[in-house]
Every structure is written in structure tokens, then in C-alpha cells.
Design an enzyme around this catalytic site. Structure first.
Site, PDB file in Angstrom:
ATOM      1  N   GLY A  58       0.501  -1.152  -0.203  1.00 47.62           N
ATOM      2  CA  GLY A  58       0.127  -0.508   0.173  1.00 47.62           C
ATOM      3  C   GLY A  58       0.728   1.150   0.119  1.00 47.62           C
ATOM      4  N   PRO A  98       4.316  -5.002  -1.188  1.00 48.26           N
ATOM      5  CG  PRO A  98       7.317  -4.775  -1.406  1.00 48.26           C
ATOM      6  CD  PRO A  98       6.040  -5.892  -0.282  1.00 48.26           C
ATOM      7  N   GLY A  99       3.717  -3.672  -3.474  1.00 47.43           N
ATOM      8  CA  GLY A  99       3.132  -3.504  -5.650  1.00 47.43           C
ATOM      9  C   GLY A  99       3.633  -2.515  -5.660  1.00 47.43           C
ATOM     10  NE  ARG A 100      -0.550   2.116  -6.036  1.00 45.69           N
ATOM     11  CZ  ARG A 100      -1.163   2.655  -6.862  1.00 45.69           C
ATOM     12  NH1 ARG A 100      -1.196   2.423  -8.070  1.00 45.69           N
ATOM     13  NH2 ARG A 100      -2.522   1.519  -6.169  1.00 45.69           N
ATOM     14  CE1 TYR A 132      -8.914   0.895  -8.581  1.00 48.69           C
ATOM     15  CE2 TYR A 132      -7.480   1.140  -9.899  1.00 48.69           C
ATOM     16  CZ  TYR A 132      -7.603   0.470  -9.268  1.00 48.69           C
ATOM     17  OH  TYR A 132      -7.344  -0.976  -8.802  1.00 48.69           O
ATOM     18  CB  CYS A 175     -16.883   2.441 -28.214  1.00 50.16           C
ATOM     19  SG  CYS A 175     -16.206   3.351 -29.657  1.00 50.16           S
ATOM     20  CE1 TYR A 192      -2.665  -3.503  -7.926  1.00 48.25           C
ATOM     21  CE2 TYR A 192      -1.769  -1.804  -7.952  1.00 48.25           C
ATOM     22  CZ  TYR A 192      -1.625  -2.683  -7.397  1.00 48.25           C
ATOM     23  OH  TYR A 192      -1.435  -3.263  -6.104  1.00 48.25           O
TER      24      TYR A 192
HETATM   25  C1  LIG Z   1      -2.899  -5.076  -3.904  1.00 45.82           C
HETATM   26  C2  LIG Z   1      -2.463  -5.676  -2.456  1.00 45.82           C
HETATM   27  C3  LIG Z   1      -1.325  -5.802  -1.873  1.00 45.82           C
HETATM   28  C4  LIG Z   1       0.155  -4.687  -3.005  1.00 45.82           C
HETATM   29  O1  LIG Z   1      -0.583  -3.328  -2.559  1.00 45.82           O
HETATM   30  P1  LIG Z   1       0.785  -2.359  -2.915  1.00 45.82           P
HETATM   31  O2  LIG Z   1      -0.707  -0.921  -3.056  1.00 45.82           O
HETATM   32  O3  LIG Z   1       0.813  -2.358  -4.959  1.00 45.82           O
HETATM   33  O4  LIG Z   1       1.753  -1.855  -2.624  1.00 45.82           O
HETATM   34  C5  LIG Z   1      -0.684  -5.855  -0.555  1.00 45.82           C
HETATM   35  N1  LIG Z   1      -1.680  -7.464  -0.270  1.00 45.82           N
HETATM   36  C6  LIG Z   1      -2.904  -7.727  -0.809  1.00 45.82           C
HETATM   37  C7  LIG Z   1      -3.655  -8.370   0.189  1.00 45.82           C
HETATM   38  C8  LIG Z   1      -2.442  -6.438  -2.188  1.00 45.82           C
HETATM   39  O5  LIG Z   1      -4.222  -7.530  -2.083  1.00 45.82           O
END
Ligand SMILES: *Cc1c(COP(=O)(O)O)cnc(C)c1O
Length: 404
Positions: free
Chosen positions: A233, A269-271, A311, A338, A367
Site C-alpha cells: 500500500g 509491496p506492489g506499487r 479509479y 467507445c 496495475y
Molecule cells: C494489492 C495488494 C497488495 C499490494 O498493494 P500495493 O498498493 O500495490 O503495494 C498487497 N497485499 C494485498 C493483500 C493486496 O491485495
């Protein structure tokens, strides 16, 4: 990634060259940026020595996962498909955590067969399903339980996941019930408390509240957790006005938490790892002017990059070649799909722009491609990875013949 003599470059290669060679729409990632993000993330938390599980849903390109694996990261997955990709990329099962509110019986069976690190359960029914499978296999399965700490993460409401109104995790009473249940189960081994309160969080204060809630609940359970999984997050500055996430402050909050609880921290972490490693190159097909706006019609659309339509997220758009002449008028960058929500950005001025020019949609590594679709029967774009002066195609452009 930056301008060199007015032309944008990804490492040593210009976006003009890349767009000519690979055509558009084109997803392009920088290896150095990825490396830097991971190194920084580790550095911020080096005293804590966490297990970092990359959130595969933010970018599931298998070549990217392979690079991430080389830095020793694990994976946070939310489906059997993501788990299979993570394993195929070489990520050890013992570094994979599995989240999600609706894991099916067969998905759970798959995860249990693979002996992954943790299944983070999100309901009583899911817990019972895991127990049933464990019993059939006569083994003890490691689980976490996901807590809903009822915290507003102060981000877009569409990506908030830790308030009682959200479907994720378990509220306190049910969480405590499931802890009690798992402690006496012969087939469950409760190892982890997990949370994930949302995405694109730019302020560390919600995390501070979250740690307080976790602290209190752990004390109430009197259970010796081996792991506390704090989710992901951490936000990134997509817009100039965005503040940078304060990793230092978050780190010291966790350090004082660890003085009270001797646990291993997991991050998902992803983002924060992948967002700013990627750009989307797109060509201007047409420019349509009316009294109110100049519509810049791009060859990339919401099917290629959906965050704006989904979003209302803001992503900057910059030209591949910088010019001096600025035109003061409303410019709206739109795609050919469209749908009226198929637009990327509206600005009050932009440089002189012509049909066939290349523009760059910024910070699309997270994403972006993972949310792409074939809507309007449009093929998936190509993805490339740049490392110094080398380019690797990490996913070919889908052929129309493959989807017809
Ligand atoms: C989406 C998600 C993440 C990653 O969130 P980021 O905002 O991309 O860091 C981590 N844990 C869970 C359970 C998620 O669903």
C-alpha cells in the site's frame, strides 16, 4: 528515465527509437529503476530484515517476476494463476503468501500441495475449508488470519481495503474467535496476523494507527505469532503535488512495535516497487479540435491502461520530443475505445503537438498491463525491458488472429 537533449530516454535508448522499432502502444520498463526501487526498499527496512513478498497482481509479467526473484524477493499472490506464475518464475514456495477473500477449494488444495509459506485466511468458511483439506492430507497447514483493523487509509475509496465496510479481513471479534479455533485445531498452525489496509497510501499516519490496533489485538490473543504481515500500500508520487511516502517514519514505528513483539515482519509491496519503472508509449492518431478542447486521440486506450477509467487516477503525459512552443488551450488525451471514460488526462496547456507524434503516459508499471483487457477486441500491447543499451521483449504484442 529522462530527457537527453530534448528527447526522452529510457536508460540509453530514446523513446523515438523504441516506438519506431516496436510500434505503439508499447509498455517499456527500466531495469535500473527496478533495481533501485528494490535496493531502496531493502535499505529503508534493513534493521528489521523483513520478508518482502512482491504483490504479483500489480505486475505479473513472468520476466519481471524472474528479475524480482533474483533480488531475493518472495511473492504475494491472490489466485492460483498468480501462484503458478510466481513458482514458474522460480520464487520459492516458502516465500509465497496467499491472500484474497474468495480462494476456492481447488485453489486452496493447490496451495497446500505446494507447501507455500502462508495461506492468509479471510473468513471462518475459508478457515474450515483449509482445515478440511489439511485433515484429508493428514498434515498441519501454516496459516495467517487477516485482520480488518477498521482504519481509513486516506486514499481513493476504490482502493481502500481496511474499513469495516470493506469486504476484506475479519473484524476484531471474529478474528479473536478464529484465533481460538485455530489454536486447538490439530490441522492448523496459526503463524501470522496479516493486514492490508489499502493502496496508494501517501501518509504514514494510517499505518501508525494500524500498528496500534495490531499491538492491542496480539496482546488480547496471548498467542505467539511468528509473523506479522503488514501488507503493501505504500504510495508513489504520481502527481507533482503528491508527497513522497515517509519510509523512515514507517520504519521507526515498526522498530518500536518490534520491541514489544518478537515477530518476523512481512511486506507485500506492489506499487512502490514497480509503478515508476514503466511507461506507456503511444502515438497520436488524430487531433480533433472544437471550440472547447483539442482532443488528442491516441492509439493507447483504457483496455491497455485502465487506472484512469477505473479509479479516476491521474497519470502525467509528456512528449517524447520536447518543444519550446506552448499552446494555451484545453487538451484532452483520449483513446479510441467507445466509452466516454476512455480518457487519460485533461490539461490547460501543452506543447505544440501533431498527428503521429509520440507521447508518454508515466508511471504505469503497477496495475497497468496487469489490468489490461481485450475490450473492443483490441490486442494486448507489447512489453519490453530496457537494461542500459539492451532491449528485451518480455511479452510480444498479441496478434489479432489470436483473439478472433
Ligand atoms: C494489492 C495488494 C497488495 C499490494 O498493494 P500495493 O498498493 O500495490 O503495494 C498487497 N497485499 C494485498 C493483500 C493486496 O491485495
Amino acid at each position: 528515465m529522462n530527457y537527453k537533449k530534448k528527447i526522452f530516454h529510457v536508460e540509453n535508448i530514446s523513446t523515438e527509437k523504441l516506438s519506431k522499432k516496436f510500434q505503439t502502444p508499447l509498455y517499456c520498463y527500466s531495469y535500473l529503476k527496478l533495481k533501485k526501487n528494490i535496493t531502496n526498499f531493502k535499505k529503508y527496512f534493513n534493521k528489521i530484515d523483513p520478508l518482502i513478498c512482491f504483490s504479483v497482481k500489480s505486475n505479473s509479467n513472468i520476466k519481471i517476476l524472474k528479475e524480482i526473484k533474483k533480488f531475493g524477493l518472495g511473492a504475494d499472490v491472490v489466485s492460483q494463476g498468480e501462484m503458478m506464475k510466481a513458482l514458474k518464475a522460480g520464487i520459492e514456495a516458502k516465500k509465497i503468501v496467499y491472500s484474497g477473500v474468495g480462494k476456492t477449494y481447488s485453489e486452496l488444495k493447490y496451495a497446500i500441495n505446494k507447501n507455500i509459506l502462508l495461506i492468509n485466511v479471510e473468513s471462518k468458511s475459508e478457515l474450515l475449508a483449509v482445515e478440511k483439506i489439511a485433515k484429508l492430507k493428514n498434515k498441519k497447514v501454516d496459516i495467517g488470519i487477516r485482520l480488518n483493523p477498521n482504519i481509513n487509509p486516506k486514499t481513493l475509496k476504490q482502493i481502500s481495503t481496511g474499513r469495516y465496510g470493506d469486504k476484506f479481513g475479519l473484524e476484531k471479534d471474529e478474528f479473536l474467535n478464529l484465533v481460538k479455533y485455530s489454536k486447538i485445531s490439530k490441522f492448523l498452525k496459526l503463524k501470522c496476523l496479516s493486514v492490508h489496509i489499502g493502496s496508494q497510501i501517501l501518509n504514514h499516519k494510517p499505518y501508525e494507527k494500524m500498528l496500534k490496533v495490531i499491538n492491542n489485538i496480539i496482546n488480547e490473543t496471548n498467542h505467539k505469532f511468528k509473523f506479522v504481515d503488514l501488507g503493501g500500500g505504500m504510495g508513489v508520487p504520481y502527481e507533482k503535488k503528491n508527497k513522497k511516502f515517509n519510509f523512515k517514519a514507517f520504519n521507526s514505528l515498526i522498530k518500536s512495535f518490534l520491541k514489544k513483539h518478537n515477530v518476523k515482519i512481512i511486506f507485500e509491496p506492489g506499487r512502490s516497487i514497480i509503478a515508476n519503472t514503466g511507461i506507456l508509449l503511444s502515438k497520436v492518431i488524430y487531433i480533433k479540435k472544437n471550440k472547447f478542447k483539442n482532443f488528442i486521440i491516441l492509439d493507447a486506450a483504457m483496455n491497455d491502461f485502465m487506472r484512469t477509467a477505473l479509479y479516476g487516477a491521474n497519470h502525467n503525459i509528456i512528449p517524447s520530443i520536447r518543444k519550446k512552443k506552448i499552446i494555451k488551450k484545453k487538451f484532452e488525451f483520449v483513446g479510441p475505445v467507445c466509452e466516454s471514460t476512455d480518457k487519460f488526462l485533461t490539461v490547460n496547456k501543452f506543447q505544440l503537438i501533431k498527428e503521429k507524434d509520440i507521447v508518454i503516459i508515466c508511471d504505469v508499471g503497477a496495475y497497468g498491463m496487469s489490468l489490461a483487457s481485450n475490450y473492443n477486441v483490441r490486442p494486448f500491447p507489447i512489453e519490453i525491458l530496457v537494461k542500459n543499451s539492451k532491449v528485451q521483449i518480455i511479452k510480444s504484442r498479441q496478434k489479432l488472429s489470436d483473439i478472433i
